[in-house]
Structure formats: structure tokens, C-alpha cells
Design an enzyme around this catalytic site. Sequence first.
Site, PDB file in Angstrom:
ATOM      1  N   CYS A   2       0.861  -1.174   0.000  1.00  0.00           N
ATOM      2  CA  CYS A   2       0.000   0.000   0.000  1.00  0.00           C
ATOM      3  C   CYS A   2       0.898   1.224   0.000  1.00  0.00           C
ATOM      4  CB  CYS A   2      -0.876   0.021   1.244  1.00  0.00           C
ATOM      5  SG  CYS A   2      -1.872  -1.465   1.420  1.00  0.00           S
ATOM      6  N   ARG A  27       1.954   1.462  -5.872  1.00  0.00           N
ATOM      7  CA  ARG A  27       2.107   0.500  -4.787  1.00  0.00           C
ATOM      8  C   ARG A  27       0.842  -0.304  -4.514  1.00  0.00           C
ATOM      9  NH1 ARG A  27       6.589   1.278  -1.742  1.00  0.00           N
ATOM     10  NH2 ARG A  27       5.620   0.129  -0.052  1.00  0.00           N
ATOM     11  N   TRP A  74      -3.603  -1.985  -1.551  1.00  0.00           N
ATOM     12  CA  TRP A  74      -3.573  -3.286  -2.242  1.00  0.00           C
ATOM     13  C   TRP A  74      -4.161  -4.268  -1.225  1.00  0.00           C
ATOM     14  CZ3 TRP A  74      -1.269  -8.147  -1.563  1.00  0.00           C
ATOM     15  CH2 TRP A  74      -1.262  -8.980  -2.701  1.00  0.00           C
ATOM     16  N   ASN A 100       0.150  -0.193   6.055  1.00  0.00           N
ATOM     17  CA  ASN A 100       0.694  -1.039   4.983  1.00  0.00           C
ATOM     18  C   ASN A 100       1.273  -2.274   5.653  1.00  0.00           C
ATOM     19  OD1 ASN A 100       1.943  -2.068   2.662  1.00  0.00           O
ATOM     20  ND2 ASN A 100       3.810  -0.902   3.051  1.00  0.00           N
ATOM     21  N   GLY A 101       0.919  -3.467   5.165  1.00  0.00           N
ATOM     22  CA  GLY A 101       1.467  -4.692   5.761  1.00  0.00           C
ATOM     23  C   GLY A 101       0.360  -5.590   6.279  1.00  0.00           C
ATOM     24  N   GLU A 484      11.566 -14.206 -18.803  1.00  0.00           N
ATOM     25  CA  GLU A 484      11.210 -12.803 -18.593  1.00  0.00           C
ATOM     26  C   GLU A 484      10.160 -12.347 -19.613  1.00  0.00           C
ATOM     27  OE1 GLU A 484      11.513 -10.728 -16.339  1.00  0.00           O
ATOM     28  OE2 GLU A 484      11.251  -8.763 -17.255  1.00  0.00           O
ATOM     29  N   LYS A 488       6.541 -10.871 -18.412  1.00  0.00           N
ATOM     30  CA  LYS A 488       6.056  -9.537 -18.814  1.00  0.00           C
ATOM     31  C   LYS A 488       4.690  -9.647 -19.480  1.00  0.00           C
ATOM     32  CE  LYS A 488       8.022  -7.178 -17.010  1.00  0.00           C
ATOM     33  NZ  LYS A 488       9.275  -7.386 -16.338  1.00  0.00           N
ATOM     34  N   GLU A 491       1.866 -10.515 -16.966  1.00  0.00           N
ATOM     35  CA  GLU A 491       1.634  -9.383 -16.074  1.00  0.00           C
ATOM     36  C   GLU A 491       0.871  -8.256 -16.770  1.00  0.00           C
ATOM     37  OE1 GLU A 491       5.456  -7.760 -15.023  1.00  0.00           O
ATOM     38  OE2 GLU A 491       4.713  -6.989 -13.128  1.00  0.00           O
ATOM     39  N   HIS A 507       9.596 -32.528 -24.158  1.00  0.00           N
ATOM     40  CA  HIS A 507       9.243 -33.277 -22.946  1.00  0.00           C
ATOM     41  C   HIS A 507       7.862 -32.883 -22.419  1.00  0.00           C
ATOM     42  CE1 HIS A 507      13.222 -35.047 -22.804  1.00  0.00           C
ATOM     43  NE2 HIS A 507      13.745 -33.837 -22.953  1.00  0.00           N
ATOM     44  N   LYS A 607       3.568  -2.789  -7.103  1.00  0.00           N
ATOM     45  CA  LYS A 607       4.980  -2.676  -7.447  1.00  0.00           C
ATOM     46  C   LYS A 607       5.878  -3.316  -6.405  1.00  0.00           C
ATOM     47  CE  LYS A 607       8.494  -0.962  -9.780  1.00  0.00           C
ATOM     48  NZ  LYS A 607       8.805  -1.691 -11.023  1.00  0.00           N
TER      49      LYS A 607
END
Length: 612
Positions: A2, A27, A74, A100-101, A484, A488, A491, A507, A607
Amino acid sequence: MCGIVGYSGPQSAATPLIEGLRRLEYRGYDSAGIALGTQGKLFIEKKAGKLSNLEGSLDSSLPVVHSGIGHTRWATHGGPTDGNAHPHVDNEGKLAVIHNGIIENYSELRKELEARGHKFSSETDTESVAHLLSDLRKKHNGDLSAAMREAVKALRGSFTLLAIHGDAPEVVVGVRRNSPLVVGLGNGENFMASDVAAFIDYTKCAIELGQDEVVTMTPTSVKITDLDGKAVAPKEYQITWDASAAQKGGFTHFMLKEIFEQPKAVADTLIGRLSDNKQIVLDELRMSADEIRALKKITVIACGTAYHAGLVAKYAIEKWAKIPVDVEIASEFRYRDPIIDAGTLVIAISQSGETMDTLMAVRHAKAAGGRVLAICNTNSSTIPRESDAVLYTHAGPEIAVASTKALLTQMVAVYLIGLHLAQVNGALKDAEVESLYKELLELPGKIEQILETVEPLRALTRSFAENNIVLFLGRNIGYPVALEGALKLKELAYIHAEGFAGGELKHGPIALIDKGTPVIAILPAGHEHALDEKMLSNIQEVKARGARVIVIAEEGAHVEGAEHIIRIPVVPALFQPVLATVPLQVFAYEMAVARGNDVDQPRNLAKSVTVE
Ligand code: M6R
């Protein structure tokens, strides 16, 4: 996860609070709210959804007052509703808290508080703190700081908390445990925030806070104590970047701006790293030559994109320095029994320096006797502060949730470490190190070259916008690039994307290929023929099953079977990820735009992931 901001000073508080929240929205963006400290009571407004919803609900009746707290959320405990949005207040509506947390013991606290007659109106863990503080403030005769000190002793978990009370509205009290909080020292005004970006327009003078330190802030004073009320000397520092670095600067999205900032970010991270006598200069490692020669093993811990930089470290350090390197997802590391001892160097990679999974892994490694080196982009954040040494990358603030320029600078940092270790332990000769370092210095220009030619790729990407699956293939150092590229795309485009080592295709993953499935293959660099040929075979295998193949290949490399070829400049093989990643960032960006997604704030993400 947050964003938190507090203000006390002569301005109408709503202005710096909303501006600060706008800078912190990366955030978390499930809901937002503010509490303004009017004498005797509080003005509270909070709304589910983005900050713009809150702004839309703040009309001209907004009181002009000079202190307050603001929050962008968040969601963890309780869905993203108006009721669960912060601030949370006590039953008198006079004390407000933002958080936050996670408060791990919130449910037992809630039961105790309800038994004492407190009425709860949300599903959050945070609301317990508002009620607890309310009781403790009364016990301490209206002293909110004393109440905060006692409350924190009763809390378990990780948190940053800010509180304000209507009876003394100019006083904002904050505390942090395993979660970020910085103080901004202004002229006749002061700030607290999760990140300096929130107040960079007003001051460049900041104070870093240690664990369990309580800050009491008014327009003209900032007092810091430990939980027993003992004064703590402030650790001031100057913020080195300016406000424009945290703005879009004419780009449509922060992500696009950050992609285009990569040449500079890489160049800044490389500056001044070769001495006149051809030695890699890396004093930040704080290791003597004897200690380096005694190294038995390196373990890299990181999450998400930073983990991919860790995989690049494995290829580079093992090749050059001949030291075994393990790379581990930080959240897995401490839940097994990793073998760490005095001969192990643990490298923790984190853009934010606040990722809880990585922080906990750092603590675990230190407790096991390992020496921890952080690679970090955020000055004075928790991971570098708790590590034995830190190598800062110089990417500047990264605002878009999707990491771009931070990754490229992390790769550069691990190359520098690899070259330094190899030079000191004699695995590479000075001339070899110098030649590789000179190649590193060429990277910014080569990234620039790729960025100058991305328009056709952007157009091509749009033709894939309806596809719901994209696969990425890489071999050797191209494998982390494939991972990566897939991360990306997940996301940003909300597409099922997977990265595979080319050899693994047969495989199992080849069963995913259907008519029209896009496959992006990264052709190995440096004309390593054995690998080239194997990747060319992989391309034929997927093409034969109907895939549409895009190949990323260096200039001059022989390619067959591709519908499209994206050419990148020639570099030594181990440096290829720095270049090959860039078109994949552009691909993911463009897919997100084409699908109408929020590029800078993708759904469900934040983030900086400050919960485990
Ligand atoms: O701040 P950190 O580098 O520790 O963050 C780690 C991951 O959360 C981060 O890289 C995440 O995977 C990115 N959003 C990916 O673009």
C-alpha cells in the site's frame, strides 16, 4: 503493497496528500482514502477503485486544514470496498489509522476489543489498530505517540502505521516494522511516506527510519524514539533524483518511458568501474582478495523479474569466475534447509529493496552465517540496510509495476560482480576483463539502436492481440530471457504465456502448440553453432505443428522458419540478455495497449510486494 502519506504544515493538506498518493499509486490501487485533521474531529473520505474515484468524490466542501494522512490500498484482509478502504477510525470517529502490511494477530485483538465494547465496521486487520490506539491514547492522557509505542508492542506482523487524532490534528504519528516509511523534512512542513516520490516536489531532505521507531511529526518538529520512548538520532540523507524522474515526461505510460530510459540506466550503472590499471572497481562488495579467493559458493535469492537477473548471474559468474552459483526463488529459500556457511556469498537482488520474501530470505541467510550482498535500486531501503554490503544500480525511480530498466541494470551489476570475482581469483586475465568491460560500455548504444527500430515490432505485435497463449523459447543464457518475456506478457496482457528451455519442448510443452500459436524464439548469440542448430530445429518442430514463429536473432545470424525476425546487435554471448529482453518488453507493452489493459498498473498487482 500500500502507499502511505502523511502531512503537517501550512498547505491545505489535501493537496500534498493527493499528489503524494498519485505518486504512490503504483504501490496499490484497489481503493484510496484520506483523513484530514480538523479541530476536534476528522474529515474522512475513502473510495473503492483508483485514486481518481476518490478525487471525484472530493468536492468543494473539502475543509482547508493543515494536516492529514492518505492511503492507496492493495487489498489483503477484506475485499476492495469503500468500507475496507483506509483510513480506519475508532468508535468516536476522532482517531484515524492507515496501514501497509499485515497485522498477524488481528483476529485475537479484534475479539478482545469487541469484548471491551468496540464496534467494528470493516473486515480489515487494520481496524483493530484504530480501536487499540483509541484505548491506549486515553490511558496515556491523550498522548498519541505513547499510545503508538504501547500498541506496537502488542502487534505481530509487518506494518507501517500512521495515525492522527482530531484533538491535536497537527500531530501525525508513524511507525514501521518490516515495511517502508521515510520522513521528508520541509521548510515549516514535514512529510511521512512509503517512498520519497510522494514528497520529492517539496523537499530532497529525508530521514531513514529503523525497525520499531516511532515518529512524531508536527509542521516544525520531527521526533523519533524507540518503543521505550528513548530518543533516536535522526539519520538524514539527500535524495539524489529530481521530481521529473517520477513523471511521464511526454510518454503515454511510465513503462514506455522506462523502456526508453534503459540506455542511460545501463550507462549510469557502468560509470567508473575500470581503474587506470585495468581492475574492475567494486569497493562496495567489501570483500578482501583473500575472502574472494576463499569463496566456495554463491547463492542468489530474488523474486519475479529480479530472479531472472539471478539466472543471468549463474551463467556469467560460473563461466568467468568458476564459482558454483545457485539461484533460488526467495520465497522458497527459507522454508527448506539451504546449506549456507562462511564460504557462501548470498546475493539478494531487489529493485525496491522492500520485497518481503527477499528480505526474509536475507535474514535467514544471515542467521545461517552467510555474507549477504544486496543489488538494489532504492537507496536506504530495508534489504540493503540489513545486508553486509550493497551494490546500487542507477536505474532511477521505476514507477511502472512491470520492471524494465531495473532488470537491465541488475544484469549489468551481476556482470560487474562476475568480472571482479574472476579477476581477483585469477580465472580471467586482466586483458580479458578489460575487453569484456569495453563490450559492456557498448551496450547503451546498442540498446538505443534497438529502440530506434521498434516501430515495426509494435505494429506486428498488434496482429497478435487476439491470441490467448504465447510461448517463449530460449537456450543457455537465452532461457532467462524467455522466462522474462513470458512474465512480462502475463503481467501486462493477462495472457497465458510460458517460457521454456528449448530442449524441454519435446518433454511436454510442445503439446500446447496449435495452429496459429505464437512462439517467440531467442536464437543464441555468439554463433555457438551447436546451440544455434538446436534452436533452429526447435523452430522447425513448432512450425510443423502450426506455430507462428518470431525469432530474435543477432545481426548476421542464419535463421530459417521464422515468420518474422527481430534483429539485435552482436555482443559477446553472455551479454545477449541485455539486448534480447528489450523487444520482449516492447511486445508485452504493445499487447497490453492493444488489449486495452492498464499498462502501468496491471490488475491484481502492486509494485512493491511487502507481504509474504
Ligand atoms: O522490488 P523487487 O525487485 O524485489 O521485486 C521483485 C518482483 O516483485 C518484481 O520483479 C515483479 O516480478 C515485477 N513486477 C515484474 O515485472
